[in-house]
Design a protein around this motif. Structure first.
Motif, short mmCIF file in Angstrom:
data_model
loop_
_atom_site.label_atom_id
_atom_site.label_comp_id
_atom_site.label_asym_id
_atom_site.label_seq_id
_atom_site.Cartn_x
_atom_site.Cartn_y
_atom_site.Cartn_z
N CYS A 297 8.37 -5.63 -6.41
CA CYS A 297 8.26 -4.36 -5.43
C CYS A 297 9.47 -5.13 -4.44
O CYS A 297 9.50 -6.18 -3.78
CB CYS A 297 7.06 -4.22 -4.68
SG CYS A 297 7.09 -3.23 -3.38
N CYS A 300 10.63 -1.12 -0.18
CA CYS A 300 11.65 0.10 0.29
C CYS A 300 10.58 1.14 0.70
O CYS A 300 11.08 2.06 1.57
CB CYS A 300 12.38 0.46 -1.04
SG CYS A 300 11.37 1.69 -2.15
N GLY A 301 9.48 1.30 0.38
CA GLY A 301 8.69 2.58 1.04
C GLY A 301 8.87 3.72 0.49
O GLY A 301 8.14 4.78 1.10
N CYS A 303 7.61 5.01 -2.01
CA CYS A 303 6.54 5.53 -2.32
C CYS A 303 5.30 6.26 -1.42
O CYS A 303 4.36 6.68 -1.76
CB CYS A 303 5.70 4.37 -3.43
SG CYS A 303 5.31 2.91 -2.40
N CYS A 358 9.23 5.68 -7.29
CA CYS A 358 9.73 4.13 -7.26
C CYS A 358 10.86 4.09 -7.91
O CYS A 358 10.96 4.19 -9.05
CB CYS A 358 8.52 3.31 -7.64
SG CYS A 358 8.87 1.59 -7.76
S1 SF4 Z 1 8.61 2.56 -3.99
FE1 SF4 Z 1 7.03 1.48 -3.33
S2 SF4 Z 1 6.21 -0.11 -5.22
FE2 SF4 Z 1 8.21 1.00 -5.62
S3 SF4 Z 1 9.72 -0.95 -5.12
FE3 SF4 Z 1 9.49 0.66 -3.10
S4 SF4 Z 1 7.86 0.04 -1.76
FE4 SF4 Z 1 7.70 -1.26 -3.86
#
Ligand code: SF4
Ligand code: SF4
Length: 380
Positions: A297, A300-301, A303, A358
């Protein structure tokens, strides 16, 4: 600041680009950007040679483009190449392209986006956007002068990357690259492939979401073998800058110290400057991290928010930290003491929404189960 040619576009771009995914906020609320501090940081960077500013529709819950738009008046807009991205996920039909672009111009307070990227192209969005009329839109947007050059940002496997590079006359692209991810997604092979076709290449996630620069005694011991003293982020940036094919390296900067340090690093970094010994040391650090980072992970946020309140990236981070720092008790204390019942991994209702967003294609639902199982195991 070092400058490099931006592929066939030919613009001179600063090796360091200002990324706006991790701007300073009030009270940790991603939507509540500290505009005064953000403006100071961006202007400081520009005053010290940065001429590439990158934002995107979804950053900071839709507030990043607006914050950048507020930071650039007063002569700063003219000094930078401004980049943002078409939010691919919001395109449901041909009419959406132009509406989204017009809204982005308004958010940014500008009449033209210099470098416009199609966000997160992958095996899912590439055919879907083509079907919706992507290429006609690109032609329209360029002819109208609303965008200068068009590229794409990418998260998927190398075969899909090559397919996309060859599928349109792109001006540039943006890929994830750091010394951990040399063979992940587009990786070094993708960097060289795109550059050989004349595309300017922008690098994102140079620090793997901060994972490879966290204070870490194991890494510090290895870095100490070098003849020079460098911070972990300096090592990470120099590894990328060593590739002549790289045009810009984005760094999401939220503190002045980071801006100052990165500018210093990128004022000195040149292709081929790292010695063989230095590459071996980086390789040793890479091997160590590969052993201990269990979940890829990047925090990046994208999700978030989870409709049920699960703290997804933080849960995954706790799990990783537990192995990296041999601190299962500390992770357990945070999980049971500072997470509410709603926040915990066990509250995942498996709606699947997070997994569709994601960019690392993580099986988040399974991973959350793993996190919760581990925390319960330690607690017992
Ligand atoms: S989308 Fe969520 S789970 Fe996927 S890399 Fe970004 S922070 Fe991590
Ligand atoms: S799958 Fe779980 S963590 Fe993901 S959004 Fe749905 S409830 Fe939240």
């Amino acid at each position: 600041m070092k400058y490099r040619k931006f592929g066939k576009i030919g613009d001179e771009v600063s090796l360091l680009g200002f990324g706006t995914m991790r701007l300073p906020t009030h009270n940790g609320n991603p939507k509540d950007i500290d505009l005064e501090k953000t403006t100071k940081l961006i202007r400081y960077a520009i005053d010290h040679g940065v001429n590439y500013v990158d934002t995107a529709w979804p950053y900071h819950g839709g507030m990043s483009e607006k914050a950048v738009g507020k930071a650039l008046p007063g002569g700063y807009r003219e000094k930078v190449h401004l980049a943002t991205r078409l939010p691919s996920r919001l395109v449901n039909g041909p009419d959406d392209f132009d509406k989204l672009l017009d809204k982005q111009l308004e958010n940014l307070g500008t009449e033209r986006i210099d470098y416009y990227l199609i966000h997160t192209l992958n095996r899912k969005w590439w055919p879907k956007l083509k079907e919706a009329g992507l290429f006609d839109f690109i032609k329209r947007a360029k002819e109208s002068g609303k965008v200068g050059y068009v590229g794409f940002s990418f998260h998927d496997t190398i075969d899909i990357f090559k397919d996309i590079v060859d599928g349109w006359d792109w001006d540039f692209c943006q890929i994830q690259l750091n010394f951990m991810d040399e063979e992940y997604q587009a990786g070094v092979e993708g960097l060289k492939y795109a550059a050989a076709k004349g595309l300017g290449v922008v690098i994102m996630e140079p620090l793997k979401g901060g994972k490879i620069v966290k204070p870490n005694p194991r890494a510090e011991k290895i870095w100490a073998k070098a003849d020079v003293v460098r911070t972990p982020s300096e090592w990470a940036f120099r590894w990328i800058a060593d590739f002549p094919e790289v045009s810009v390296v984005l760094s999401g900067m939220g503190e002045l110290e980071e801006v100052v340090e990165n500018i210093l690093t990128m004022s000195d970094a040149e292709p081929g400057k790292l010695s063989r010994k230095e590459h071996e040391i980086i390789g040793e650090v890479r091997d160590m991290y590969r052993k201990y980072i269990k979940i890829q992970c990047t925090a990046c946020g994208y999700c978030m928010p989870c409709p049920y309140g699960v703290r997804i990236p933080r849960s995954l981070e706790l799990y990783n930290d537990m192995f990296m720092f041999d601190t299962p008790k500390e992770a357990n204390r945070v999980y049971w003491g500072f997470f509410t019942e709603e926040n915990r991994a066990s509250n995942c209702r498996k709606c699947g929404l997070c997994e569709t967003k994601c960019p690392q294609d993580l099986k988040i639902m399974d991973l959350l189960e793993l996190v919760d199982e581990k925390m319960r195991e330690i607690k017992e």
